[in-house]
Design a protein around this motif. Structure first.
Motif, PDB file in Angstrom:
ATOM      1  N   GLU A   1       0.818  -1.203   0.000  1.00 57.93           N
ATOM      2  CA  GLU A   1       0.000   0.000   0.000  1.00 57.93           C
ATOM      3  C   GLU A   1       0.853   1.255   0.000  1.00 57.93           C
ATOM      4  OE1 GLU A   1      -2.544  -0.359   3.343  1.00 57.93           O
ATOM      5  OE2 GLU A   1      -3.745  -1.986   2.485  1.00 57.93           O
ATOM      6  N   ILE A   2       0.353   2.298  -0.660  1.00 58.87           N
ATOM      7  CA  ILE A   2       1.033   3.587  -0.762  1.00 58.87           C
ATOM      8  C   ILE A   2       0.154   4.646  -0.115  1.00 58.87           C
ATOM      9  CG2 ILE A   2       1.675   5.400  -2.407  1.00 58.87           C
ATOM     10  CD1 ILE A   2       2.796   3.307  -4.210  1.00 58.87           C
ATOM     11  N   ASN A   3       0.784   5.523   0.687  1.00 55.91           N
ATOM     12  CA  ASN A   3       0.028   6.527   1.426  1.00 55.91           C
ATOM     13  C   ASN A   3       0.378   7.957   1.045  1.00 55.91           C
ATOM     14  OD1 ASN A   3      -1.472   4.841   3.621  1.00 55.91           O
ATOM     15  ND2 ASN A   3       0.616   4.066   3.683  1.00 55.91           N
ATOM     16  N   THR A   4       1.399   8.163   0.227  1.00 59.54           N
ATOM     17  CA  THR A   4       1.802   9.502  -0.185  1.00 59.54           C
ATOM     18  C   THR A   4       2.009   9.536  -1.693  1.00 59.54           C
ATOM     19  OG1 THR A   4       4.178   9.072   0.113  1.00 59.54           O
ATOM     20  CG2 THR A   4       2.935   9.894   2.023  1.00 59.54           C
ATOM     21  N   THR A   5       1.827  10.720  -2.264  1.00 58.43           N
ATOM     22  CA  THR A   5       2.049  10.866  -3.704  1.00 58.43           C
ATOM     23  C   THR A   5       3.524  10.719  -4.054  1.00 58.43           C
ATOM     24  OG1 THR A   5       2.152  13.274  -3.407  1.00 58.43           O
ATOM     25  CG2 THR A   5       0.039  12.315  -4.027  1.00 58.43           C
ATOM     26  N   GLN A   6       4.424  11.034  -3.108  1.00 56.89           N
ATOM     27  CA  GLN A   6       5.852  10.858  -3.376  1.00 56.89           C
ATOM     28  C   GLN A   6       6.187   9.388  -3.608  1.00 56.89           C
ATOM     29  OE1 GLN A   6       4.609  12.664  -0.931  1.00 56.89           O
ATOM     30  NE2 GLN A   6       5.285  14.766  -1.378  1.00 56.89           N
ATOM     31  N   ALA A   7       5.567   8.508  -2.801  1.00 60.68           N
ATOM     32  CA  ALA A   7       5.813   7.080  -2.977  1.00 60.68           C
ATOM     33  C   ALA A   7       5.180   6.556  -4.257  1.00 60.68           C
ATOM     34  CB  ALA A   7       5.277   6.303  -1.776  1.00 60.68           C
ATOM     35  N   LEU A   8       4.179   7.274  -4.787  1.00 63.15           N
ATOM     36  CA  LEU A   8       3.507   6.850  -6.014  1.00 63.15           C
ATOM     37  C   LEU A   8       4.347   7.145  -7.257  1.00 63.15           C
ATOM     38  CD1 LEU A   8       0.963   5.828  -7.515  1.00 63.15           C
ATOM     39  CD2 LEU A   8       0.028   8.141  -7.303  1.00 63.15           C
ATOM     40  N   MET A   9       5.327   8.040  -7.133  1.00 62.01           N
ATOM     41  CA  MET A   9       6.070   8.487  -8.309  1.00 62.01           C
ATOM     42  C   MET A   9       6.851   7.357  -8.987  1.00 62.01           C
ATOM     43  SD  MET A   9       5.312  11.452  -9.031  1.00 62.01           S
ATOM     44  CE  MET A   9       4.135  12.510  -8.238  1.00 62.01           C
ATOM     45  N   PHE A  10       7.438   6.462  -8.219  1.00 63.20           N
ATOM     46  CA  PHE A  10       8.247   5.404  -8.833  1.00 63.20           C
ATOM     47  C   PHE A  10       7.391   4.448  -9.676  1.00 63.20           C
ATOM     48  CE2 PHE A  10      10.199   1.145  -8.693  1.00 63.20           C
ATOM     49  CZ  PHE A  10      11.359   1.431  -9.409  1.00 63.20           C
ATOM     50  N   PRO A  11       6.288   3.878  -9.139  1.00 66.13           N
ATOM     51  CA  PRO A  11       5.464   3.023 -10.017  1.00 66.13           C
ATOM     52  C   PRO A  11       4.812   3.815 -11.152  1.00 66.13           C
ATOM     53  CG  PRO A  11       4.407   3.327  -7.885  1.00 66.13           C
ATOM     54  CD  PRO A  11       5.791   3.868  -7.751  1.00 66.13           C
ATOM     55  N   LEU A  12       4.540   5.098 -10.938  1.00 64.18           N
ATOM     56  CA  LEU A  12       3.949   5.903 -12.003  1.00 64.18           C
ATOM     57  C   LEU A  12       4.958   6.138 -13.130  1.00 64.18           C
ATOM     58  CD1 LEU A  12       1.333   7.290 -12.749  1.00 64.18           C
ATOM     59  CD2 LEU A  12       2.170   9.354 -11.634  1.00 64.18           C
ATOM     60  N   LYS A  13       6.215   6.249 -12.768  1.00 65.61           N
ATOM     61  CA  LYS A  13       7.256   6.394 -13.787  1.00 65.61           C
ATOM     62  C   LYS A  13       7.349   5.124 -14.638  1.00 65.61           C
ATOM     63  CE  LYS A  13      12.040   7.969 -14.280  1.00 65.61           C
ATOM     64  NZ  LYS A  13      13.258   8.412 -13.542  1.00 65.61           N
ATOM     65  N   GLN A  14       7.249   3.963 -14.001  1.00 63.24           N
ATOM     66  CA  GLN A  14       7.231   2.703 -14.742  1.00 63.24           C
ATOM     67  C   GLN A  14       5.988   2.602 -15.628  1.00 63.24           C
ATOM     68  OE1 GLN A  14       7.624  -0.097 -11.423  1.00 63.24           O
ATOM     69  NE2 GLN A  14       9.718  -0.531 -12.060  1.00 63.24           N
ATOM     70  N   ALA A  15       4.869   3.122 -15.149  1.00 61.12           N
ATOM     71  CA  ALA A  15       3.646   3.111 -15.952  1.00 61.12           C
ATOM     72  C   ALA A  15       3.796   3.972 -17.198  1.00 61.12           C
ATOM     73  CB  ALA A  15       2.468   3.597 -15.109  1.00 61.12           C
ATOM     74  N   CYS A  16       4.457   5.108 -17.077  1.00 57.82           N
ATOM     75  CA  CYS A  16       4.705   5.965 -18.243  1.00 57.82           C
ATOM     76  C   CYS A  16       5.632   5.271 -19.235  1.00 57.82           C
ATOM     77  CB  CYS A  16       5.294   7.299 -17.795  1.00 57.82           C
ATOM     78  SG  CYS A  16       4.139   8.347 -16.889  1.00 57.82           S
ATOM     79  N   GLN A  17       6.571   4.486 -18.731  1.00 62.95           N
ATOM     80  CA  GLN A  17       7.435   3.706 -19.609  1.00 62.95           C
ATOM     81  C   GLN A  17       6.613   2.690 -20.395  1.00 62.95           C
ATOM     82  OE1 GLN A  17      10.747   3.763 -20.286  1.00 62.95           O
ATOM     83  NE2 GLN A  17      10.607   1.954 -21.593  1.00 62.95           N
ATOM     84  N   HIS A  18       5.667   2.039 -19.716  1.00 62.48           N
ATOM     85  CA  HIS A  18       4.796   1.067 -20.392  1.00 62.48           C
ATOM     86  C   HIS A  18       3.936   1.761 -21.444  1.00 62.48           C
ATOM     87  CE1 HIS A  18       1.283  -1.579 -20.912  1.00 62.48           C
ATOM     88  NE2 HIS A  18       2.112  -2.574 -20.635  1.00 62.48           N
ATOM     89  N   LEU A  19       3.413   2.934 -21.110  1.00 56.24           N
ATOM     90  CA  LEU A  19       2.604   3.697 -22.058  1.00 56.24           C
ATOM     91  C   LEU A  19       3.410   4.059 -23.302  1.00 56.24           C
ATOM     92  CD1 LEU A  19       0.116   5.383 -22.902  1.00 56.24           C
ATOM     93  CD2 LEU A  19       1.047   7.253 -21.521  1.00 56.24           C
ATOM     94  N   GLN A  20       4.643   4.518 -23.103  1.00 53.69           N
ATOM     95  CA  GLN A  20       5.489   4.868 -24.242  1.00 53.69           C
ATOM     96  C   GLN A  20       5.755   3.665 -25.131  1.00 53.69           C
ATOM     97  OE1 GLN A  20       9.358   7.350 -24.043  1.00 53.69           O
ATOM     98  NE2 GLN A  20      10.102   5.250 -24.143  1.00 53.69           N
ATOM     99  N   HIS A  21       6.049   2.522 -24.511  1.00 47.27           N
ATOM    100  CA  HIS A  21       6.316   1.303 -25.283  1.00 47.27           C
ATOM    101  C   HIS A  21       5.082   0.907 -26.099  1.00 47.27           C
ATOM    102  CE1 HIS A  21       8.147  -2.550 -26.249  1.00 47.27           C
ATOM    103  NE2 HIS A  21       7.033  -3.152 -25.859  1.00 47.27           N
ATOM    104  N   TRP A  22       3.901   1.002 -25.501  1.00 42.81           N
ATOM    105  CA  TRP A  22       2.662   0.638 -26.194  1.00 42.81           C
ATOM    106  C   TRP A  22       2.404   1.580 -27.362  1.00 42.81           C
ATOM    107  CZ3 TRP A  22      -2.172   2.375 -27.515  1.00 42.81           C
ATOM    108  CH2 TRP A  22      -3.157   1.419 -27.753  1.00 42.81           C
ATOM    109  N   LEU A  23       2.606   2.857 -27.182  1.00 42.59           N
ATOM    110  CA  LEU A  23       2.369   3.829 -28.243  1.00 42.59           C
ATOM    111  C   LEU A  23       3.362   3.653 -29.384  1.00 42.59           C
ATOM    112  CD1 LEU A  23       1.656   7.039 -26.111  1.00 42.59           C
ATOM    113  CD2 LEU A  23      -0.010   5.700 -27.398  1.00 42.59           C
TER     114      LEU A  23
END
Length: 460
Positions: free
Chosen positions: A238-260
């Motif tokens: 579980e994540i409780n702060t937006t700062q901790a969300l940044m790392f998985p969100l960065k990986q998600a943007c990588q996945h989005l770029q690869h898909w596009l």
């Protein structure tokens, strides 16, 4: 033609191990029994089917999680979509397996080995455990994967001869009966006369044997490529702060770029859905004035968006989706040209995230030839690109009202442009517009209406 079968025997455990170090003992349970565990847990004495009480007695430090079927199923669907980038046809098996057709791929992958090696690289990079094999038929490839000799270099149906019957998709009671008769391998079974096989196996099992040998077609339901981007990113920690969300969100943007990039798409709108514990889902919409593909661009916008956001509860997972997909524009500028439009759009994006889309307006074109009504201010997401008539110039500074002038102070520089419009409403005009130079050498836009001259704008 060949078929590759690839299965993922422990998807849920692979997801867990992304959030933990290899030395931590991890296990997944279903109906109070262990279904999956990692190497560290196995070394502590855990076994399949172990009860939860026994598991905690053997390993008090064990990290135990309940099986989440929906999470693993969604991940498997995403992995299947990835396989479509490396094969023309992909079908699913209920046991988290993929049937991958190698037909027509010889120009890219000369041999089944090179094709399988490419697939292995893709899924290894994601930290997934998998098994694969190839054969001349789809069912034969699956049986090879299910056999005990998973490391053998299978190269066709002939390798099925040494395949144990325990790896075949036959009823367990039927396999036990055949083994009691001294039949242990696929070759020994197929050596029996066909009437004897039909008598001992029945029509359904005999049909499976024929399908594995390619004598009958094996029914498959092929998947279709997604026409929109939709990806779930579970957070088993579980994540409780937006700062901790940044790392998985960065990986998600990588996945989005690869898909596009795989589909030569770009997009200008992304929906981020946050799923909390005991709280309603929160939906955030990000719009861009640009067509974006790079992970850096989207991640920068997410950082601005989440900078002032506070999570109302523990975050369990988040989803990214987009339907605003467009073909990638391959136009290019000169070597020394600076694309001012992209710089302006970047500023619009930043202001949009900071202030909100309803507070940002830009000039938009209307389908009206009257200069006073040809443009209007609209919210950023509704504004369209300006497309004034290219044959006639338009000033960058338009006066709010026509200003009477003395024509002797101006020198006409162009032929007249007649604008006669608005007879259907109360704003009818009938004017001749000219490009003119004033006595101060300024470039003006003037018009004549009812024998009177007016100034309507200045060119910068």
């Amino acid at each position: 033609m060949y078929w590759i079968y690839l299965d993922f025997p422990q998807l849920a455990l692979d997801l867990l191990q992304r959030e933990h170090s290899p030395s931590e003992a991890l296990a997944i349970h279903h109906k109070q029994q262990l279904t999956q565990f990692n190497k560290a847990a196995h070394q502590l004495g855990l076994y399949f089917g172990c009860s939860l009480n026994t598991a905690y007695q053997l390993a008090p430090q064990l990290h135990l999680y309940e099986q989440q079927t929906q999470v693993t199923d969604d991940l498997f669907q995403n992995l299947a979509q990835q396989a479509l980038s490396y094969a023309a046809q992909v079908a699913l098996h209920q046991d988290h397996g993929l049937f991958i057709n190698g037909s027509g791929m010889q120009s890219i992958y000369p041999t089944p080995q090179t094709h399988a090696q490419q697939l292995s690289i893709i899924y290894q990079q994601q930290g997934l455990s998998f098994r694969l094999a190839w054969a001349n038929t789809a069912l034969a490839a699956r049986w090879l994967v299910c056999s005990k000799h998973k490391q053998a270099p299978y190269r066709g149906v002939e390798t099925l001869d040494a395949l144990p019957l325990s790896a075949c998709d036959l009823p367990k009671a039927q396999i036990a009966s055949l083994q009691a008769m001294g039949l242990y391998t696929f070759k020994q079974l197929c050596a029996l006369p066909r009437p004897e096989l039909r008598k001992r196996l029945g029509e359904q099992s005999l049909k499976s044997l024929d399908q594995a040998r390619g004598k009958q077609p094996y029914p498959l339901a092929f998947i279709q490529a997604q026409d929109r981007y939709q990806q779930m990113f579970p957070l088993l920690s579980e994540i409780n702060t937006t700062q901790a969300l940044m790392f998985p969100l960065k990986q998600a943007c990588q996945h989005l770029q690869h898909w596009l990039r795989e589909r030569q798409y770009c997009c200008n709108e992304i929906v981020l859905e946050l799923c909390f514990r005991d709280k309603a889902k929160q939906r955030l919409l990000l719009r861009s004035a640009r067509m974006l593909q790079s992970r850096h661009d989207w991640f920068a916008l997410f950082q601005l968006k989440l900078e002032t956001l506070r999570l109302p509860a523990a975050l369990l997972e988040f989803n990214l989706s987009s339907e605003a997909l467009y073909p990638l524009n391959h136009s290019s500028n000169g070597l020394f040209d600076q694309d001012q439009t992209q710089l302006d759009d970047l500023l619009f994006d930043q202001l949009n995230i900071r202030l909100g889309s309803q507070r940002i307006h830009r000039l938009s074109c209307r389908a009206d030839y009257r200069p006073e009504l040809a443009s209007q201010y609209q919210p950023l997401e509704h504004a369209s690109a300006l497309n004034y008539p290219s044959n006639f110039p338009r000033p960058c500074w338009l006066l709010p009202q026509l200003k009477p002038i003395n024509i002797v102070h101006y020198e006409l520089l162009s032929a007249p442009e007649r604008i006669a419009s608005g007879w259907w409403d109360e704003h009818q005009i009938n004017r001749d517009y000219y490009l003119a130079k004033s006595q101060h050498e300024a470039l003006a836009w003037i018009c004549q209406e009812n024998q009177q001259w007016f100034l309507h704008g200045w060119f910068g």
